[in-house]
Design a protein around this motif. Structure first.
Motif, PDB file in Angstrom:
ATOM      1  N   THR A  27       0.843  -1.205   0.000  1.00 16.20           N
ATOM      2  CA  THR A  27       0.000   0.000   0.000  1.00 16.20           C
ATOM      3  C   THR A  27       0.876   1.252   0.000  1.00 16.20           C
ATOM      4  O   THR A  27       0.597   2.221  -0.723  1.00 16.20           O
ATOM      5  N   SER A  54      -7.035   0.100   3.631  1.00 14.44           N
ATOM      6  CA  SER A  54      -5.680   0.600   3.879  1.00 14.44           C
ATOM      7  C   SER A  54      -5.418   1.960   3.232  1.00 14.44           C
ATOM      8  O   SER A  54      -4.621   2.742   3.742  1.00 14.44           O
ATOM      9  N   ASP A 147      -3.798  -1.473  -5.518  1.00 15.65           N
ATOM     10  CA  ASP A 147      -3.235  -1.753  -4.205  1.00 15.65           C
ATOM     11  C   ASP A 147      -3.675  -3.165  -3.830  1.00 15.65           C
ATOM     12  O   ASP A 147      -4.798  -3.393  -3.406  1.00 15.65           O
ATOM     13  N   LEU A 148      -2.776  -4.113  -4.010  1.00 14.15           N
ATOM     14  CA  LEU A 148      -3.159  -5.522  -3.920  1.00 14.15           C
ATOM     15  C   LEU A 148      -3.241  -6.041  -2.486  1.00 14.15           C
ATOM     16  O   LEU A 148      -2.623  -5.504  -1.582  1.00 14.15           O
TER      17      LEU A 148
END
Ligand SMILES: Nc1ncnc2c1ncn2[C@@H]1O[C@H](COP(=O)(O)OP(=O)(O)OP(=O)(O)O)[C@@H](O)[C@H]1O
Ligand SMILES: [Mg+2]
Length: 323
Positions: A27, A54, A147-148
């Motif tokens: 992130t 996040s 953003d994984l």
């Protein structure tokens, strides 16, 4: 090559992902990269499918479930609310049932079924997948930064795309065969052509969307997938394993970014034994990373003096990553 050069030399790679185990800095790097690209004058969306919210933390702004929220000039952030998408699905199904059968209310048995189906984990996956496809297919931005979620889950997501694709392929083919057969029968019976096959149309639509999304994910020209790694033994091992798996799914690895590197100037200073040991340990693992990955290592990001939250800290980190 540096991270900056990778971006400058591949202007067509507009789908950017930072993958890695939990808590390594995905992130953080997504936000810093989005910040830098926006500063370069590109229109950027950084988005997350993680219900952990996040981006809300890092941008210190309530983003969850609010669509694309402006952060600064050229930069938007979005957190997908999967639950809301599932509720929308449910309502759509209810509406279709009411319209189709002319009920005043959805019968209890059907309502129970709708509720049960929504509790399936696949339903959430599919809702998220659908939302991501919507965002990407629209094409409103120059850059999309995903953003994984942590690695295992990201892999699951990719494999889902493949499974969906194969499944839809099969059904579409069956449906096409049936349609041919129906056309033939109606011709023999001298009836007019069968009505447009709505199901087939729907399937082809879904298939088109899935293809668009999974082809982006695996397109070396358009997509850059960076692994985040930290100089620790277990993390290095797990990252290598994951990289192999990702290759099987044709995810184009653009390189590795090493995070949380202790400032090297500490090495020449009189530091307590504890820190001295940590410095020695890190330098061993950094050597190991450099030896096995060589030119694929694009940046080393230092351990900052505090958590990376808020635009000022994001900017500071972006300047180090891309400066
Ligand atoms: N270089 C750094 N210096 C100082 N703090 C950092 C650094 N990189 C990350 N952090 C901090 O570490 C924590 C985890 O980082 P981040 O949330 O980016 O990880 P993640 O990989 O996205 O985690 P998750 O897998 O949970 O999504 C955050 O509090 C972040 O501020
Ligand atoms: Mg994260």
């Amino acid at each position: 090559m540096s991270l900056r050069e990778i971006f400058e030399q591949n202007p067509n790679r507009r789908y950017i992902m930072f993958g890695g185990k939990g808590g390594l800095g995905k992130t953080t790097f997504s936000a810093a990269t989005a910040f830098w690209l926006a500063q370069q004058g590109h229109k950027v969306l950084v988005f997350s499918v993680d219900p952990q919210a996040s981006l809300t933390d890092i941008f210190q702004k309530d983003i969850f479930g609010k669509g694309a929220v402006p952060i600064m000039q050229n930069l938007w952030a979005q957190e997908i609310d999967a639950d809301k998408h599932i509720k929308d699905y449910q309502n759509e199904i209810r509406k279709k049932i009411l319209d189709m059968y002319g009920f005043d209310a959805v019968p209890e048995e059907i309502e129970d079924y709708i509720q049960a189906a929504s509790a399936e984990p696949a339903m959430e996956e599919s809702a998220i997948f659908d939302a991501v496809v919507d965002i990407v297919v629209k094409g409103d931005y120059d850059y999309y930064i995903y953003d994984l979620v942590p690695l295992g889950h990201a892999l699951y997501y990719l494999s889902m795309a493949k499974v969906y694709d194969e499944w839809i392929n099969k059904i579409t083919k069956l449906r096409e065969e049936m349609r041919e057969y129906e056309t033939m029968v109606s011709r023999i019976k001298r009836e007019k052509e069968t009505d447009e096959d709505q199901i087939l149309t729907e399937l082809q639509y879904i298939k088109g969307r899935i293809n668009a999304s999974s082809s982006i994910l695996t397109d070396k020209e358009k997509t850059a997938f960076f692994f985040v790694v930290v100089p620790e033994e277990m993390i290095i091992l797990d990252t290598m394993k994951a990289a192999e798996l990702f290759q099987k799914f044709d995810v184009p690895t653009a390189g590795y970014v090493v995070n949380r590197v202790l400032p090297p100037e500490l090495r020449t200073q009189a530091v307590p034994a504890y820190l001295k040991n940590r410095l020695a340990m890190q330098s061993k693992y950094i050597d190991q990373i450099n030896n096995s990955l060589g030119k694929q290592v694009l940046a080393q990001v230092p351990e900052m003096e505090r958590d990376v939250t808020g635009l000022a800290m994001i900017e500071k980190l972006a300047n180090i990553m891309y400066g």
